[in-house]
Scaffold this motif. Structure first.
Motif, PDB file in Angstrom:
ATOM      1  N   ALA A 143      -1.690   6.842 -20.014  1.00 20.98           N
ATOM      2  CA  ALA A 143      -0.689   7.672 -20.671  1.00 20.98           C
ATOM      3  C   ALA A 143       0.209   6.420 -21.053  1.00 20.98           C
ATOM      4  O   ALA A 143       0.903   5.469 -20.456  1.00 20.98           O
ATOM      5  N   GLN A 144       0.523   6.263 -22.444  1.00 23.21           N
ATOM      6  CA  GLN A 144       1.139   5.033 -22.834  1.00 23.21           C
ATOM      7  C   GLN A 144       2.186   5.549 -23.575  1.00 23.21           C
ATOM      8  O   GLN A 144       2.434   6.534 -24.519  1.00 23.21           O
ATOM      9  N   THR A 186      -0.547   8.109 -13.061  1.00 27.68           N
ATOM     10  CA  THR A 186      -1.910   7.552 -13.630  1.00 27.68           C
ATOM     11  C   THR A 186      -2.373   6.595 -12.417  1.00 27.68           C
ATOM     12  O   THR A 186      -1.639   6.548 -11.497  1.00 27.68           O
ATOM     13  N   PRO A 187      -3.495   6.001 -12.755  1.00 30.01           N
ATOM     14  CA  PRO A 187      -3.941   4.985 -11.624  1.00 30.01           C
ATOM     15  C   PRO A 187      -2.988   3.861 -11.321  1.00 30.01           C
ATOM     16  O   PRO A 187      -3.268   3.146 -10.348  1.00 30.01           O
ATOM     17  N   ARG A 188      -1.835   3.758 -12.205  1.00 28.92           N
ATOM     18  CA  ARG A 188      -1.004   2.591 -11.708  1.00 28.92           C
ATOM     19  C   ARG A 188       0.312   3.195 -10.923  1.00 28.92           C
ATOM     20  O   ARG A 188       1.324   2.649 -11.287  1.00 28.92           O
ATOM     21  N   GLY A 189       0.156   4.517 -10.629  1.00 29.34           N
ATOM     22  CA  GLY A 189       1.265   4.960  -9.970  1.00 29.34           C
ATOM     23  C   GLY A 189       1.845   6.145 -10.708  1.00 29.34           C
ATOM     24  O   GLY A 189       1.268   6.737 -11.826  1.00 29.34           O
ATOM     25  N   PHE A 206       5.729   8.580 -14.951  1.00 25.01           N
ATOM     26  CA  PHE A 206       6.992   9.184 -15.767  1.00 25.01           C
ATOM     27  C   PHE A 206       7.349  10.442 -14.962  1.00 25.01           C
ATOM     28  O   PHE A 206       6.500  11.339 -14.630  1.00 25.01           O
ATOM     29  N   VAL A 207       8.513  10.496 -14.727  1.00 26.94           N
ATOM     30  CA  VAL A 207       9.266  11.595 -14.071  1.00 26.94           C
ATOM     31  C   VAL A 207      10.455  11.981 -14.884  1.00 26.94           C
ATOM     32  O   VAL A 207      11.356  11.221 -15.192  1.00 26.94           O
ATOM     33  N   SER A 248       7.371  23.331 -13.307  1.00 26.17           N
ATOM     34  CA  SER A 248       6.624  21.972 -13.240  1.00 26.17           C
ATOM     35  C   SER A 248       5.366  21.909 -14.108  1.00 26.17           C
ATOM     36  O   SER A 248       4.733  22.863 -14.069  1.00 26.17           O
ATOM     37  N   VAL A 249       5.057  20.712 -14.705  1.00 33.24           N
ATOM     38  CA  VAL A 249       3.973  20.319 -15.201  1.00 33.24           C
ATOM     39  C   VAL A 249       3.709  18.931 -14.760  1.00 33.24           C
ATOM     40  O   VAL A 249       4.524  18.005 -14.501  1.00 33.24           O
ATOM     41  N   LYS A 250       2.480  18.870 -14.108  1.00 31.31           N
ATOM     42  CA  LYS A 250       1.997  17.765 -13.658  1.00 31.31           C
ATOM     43  C   LYS A 250       0.854  17.177 -14.473  1.00 31.31           C
ATOM     44  O   LYS A 250      -0.319  17.859 -14.415  1.00 31.31           O
ATOM     45  N   ILE A 251       0.626  16.063 -14.919  1.00 34.50           N
ATOM     46  CA  ILE A 251      -0.287  15.551 -15.537  1.00 34.50           C
ATOM     47  C   ILE A 251      -0.903  14.445 -14.807  1.00 34.50           C
ATOM     48  O   ILE A 251      -0.198  13.484 -14.208  1.00 34.50           O
TER      49      ILE A 251
END
Lengths: 152, 289
Positions: free
Chosen positions: A92-93, A20-23, A26-27, A84-87
């Motif tokens: 994203a909360q 997200t724009p905050r980095g 979630f990994v 992998s799935v990259k979103i």
């Protein structure tokens, strides 16, 4: 598409990354990821074909070792390959990050406003607001990680 | 020759200026911390989206999409990011001369300027400013970037601008920031490169995917460019205030030296006057006796 059932192939997991724009937010590893795309839900198991897709407003369900996690994801892009799935999404909360009261308030506002106003444009934005608040409410109810039932 | 009182006055003046400088330095360094955290947050998503855009540009059929198609250039839109406030050294001058330089290569420019400094600069040079945004609240930057991205897309699709550039300052380190002119639309096509075997599929279809990807990419790109510039600005101001603070301390030291020397000279003079007059008096006494 790999037709392996989740649970049988425990060594094969999906690497899920949400940026997200905050980095990188979630990994995690997952057996199965179910996401809301603009044209419907999409489930991903390990060994999926390479696909990029557009996400809608909805719940991202992450199933791992019999535990289900839910995240509220609003729009964005998902890049899927066999491992992998990259979103990439603007929002994203996690359940604990959601301001439940605000979501309820938004829902009430949107619902009453939809009933009162008839302008098409306004309804469109209010529907988005309602949709988002409903997603947030549902995800926030899901703080306790509980068993999920197999629905294949 | 300035009197003791004048020097004292100057020392006091410099000292209060130094206090202001120190305060500004502290404000800038606090803002720098925050700006850096924001910048570090947005960089990963920007790089990933840029990679997705580059990947997609190799895909067959994208060159006919409006965002990739090269058109005959009649007018170019420039988004120039400057600051509202000065005291940041050459930060604003660098970015504006870079933009001007690029425009002077035969462009029919339309300028969207962010920041009061840039507005003054381009107005003085009679450039075609079509929109200005000043006094930006840090909290509104994110949604502002989204609105700006949509505005740019609208302008681009309605043929009012045939290419779009953003001019921003790239933050490399606290001491190093480089002005850049980056073309954002139309997107570059990499078809001349070896079209590698890619089995990537795009859903629902490639055009719908691009239609959703590009606004997101532009939003992130503008937000990142603004974060880069904002971070560079704070860093430039901090470094400048640091050297200004050092200069002030040096000046105070020099003035204090001067003050002390003058004071000693005054004392010496007074002493010699006293001794001299005492001598005269004692000589007079000896004459009398």
């Amino acid at each position: 598409m790999d037709m392996q059932q989740p649970g049988i192939m425990n060594d094969k997991k999906i690497d899920l990354t949400i940026t997200t724009p905050r980095g990188v937010k979630f990994v995690e590893k997952a057996d199965r990821v179910i996401m809301r795309c603009i044209d419907g839900d999409m489930g991903v198991l390990p060994g999926h074909a390479r696909v990029s897709t557009v996400l809608g407003d909805g719940i991202l369900r992450i199933l791992n070792n019999g535990i289900e996690k839910k995240l509220a994801v609003f729009g964005g892009i998902a890049e899927i390959d066999d491992k992998s799935v990259k979103i990439f999404s603007t929002i994203a909360q996690r359940p604990e990050e959601i301001d439940r009261e605000r979501a309820e308030r938004d829902r009430q506002e949107a619902e009453t406003a939809i009933r009162e106003e008839s302008e098409e444009v306004r309804i469109h934005s209010l529907q988005a607001k309602l949709r988002r608040s409903l997603v947030r409410i549902e995800v926030s109810l899901h703080i306790d990680e509980d068993e999920y039932t197999e629905e294949l | 020759m300035s009197s003791l009182r004048d020097i004292r006055q100057r020392i006091d003046n410099v000292r209060s200026t130094e206090k202001i400088i120190k305060a500004m330095n502290m404000v800038a360094s606090a803002k720098l911390q925050r700006a850096r955290a924001q910048l570090e947050g947005v960089r990963p998503i920007y790089h990933e989206l840029k990679r997705v855009v580059t990947d997609i540009s190799r895909y067959k059929g994208t060159e006919t999409h409006a965002f990739f198609e090269k058109r005959k250039v009649k007018s170019s839109l420039y988004v120039v990011i400057t600051s509202d406030r000065g005291l940041s050294g050459s930060y604003n001058a660098n970015i504006m001369s870079k933009a001007l330089d690029h425009m002077n290569h035969g462009k029919n420019e339309k300028i969207f300027v962010i920041g009061a400094k840039g507005h003054e600069y381009f107005k003085k040079r009679n450039k075609n400013i079509i929109r200005t945004v000043t006094n930006i609240n840090d909290a509104h930057v994110y949604y502002g970037a989204e609105r700006l991205a949509n505005w740019i897309i609208e302008l681009y699709l309605s043929d009012e601008a045939d290419e779009v550039f953003i001019v921003y300052t790239h933050f490399e380190s606290v001491l190093n920031y480089v002005p850049y002119v980056e073309q954002v639309l139309p997107l570059p096509i990499k078809s001349e490169e070896y079209a590698y075997e890619d089995d990537m599929k795009y859903e629902p279809d490639i055009h719908a995917f691009i239609d959703h990807l590009i606004p997101l990419y532009l939003h992130m790109n503008l937000f990142r460019a603004f974060s880069e510039s904002h971070t560079s600005e704070q860093a430039a101001r901090m470094v400048n205030m640091d050297s200004a603070g050092k200069n002030a301390s040096k000046l105070i030291e020099e003035l204090t030296h001067m003050y002390n020397r003058r004071r000693q000279a005054n004392i010496t003079q007074e002493l010699s006057e006293i001794v001299g007059s005492a001598n005269v008096l004692s000589k007079g006494e000896s004459h009398d006796s």
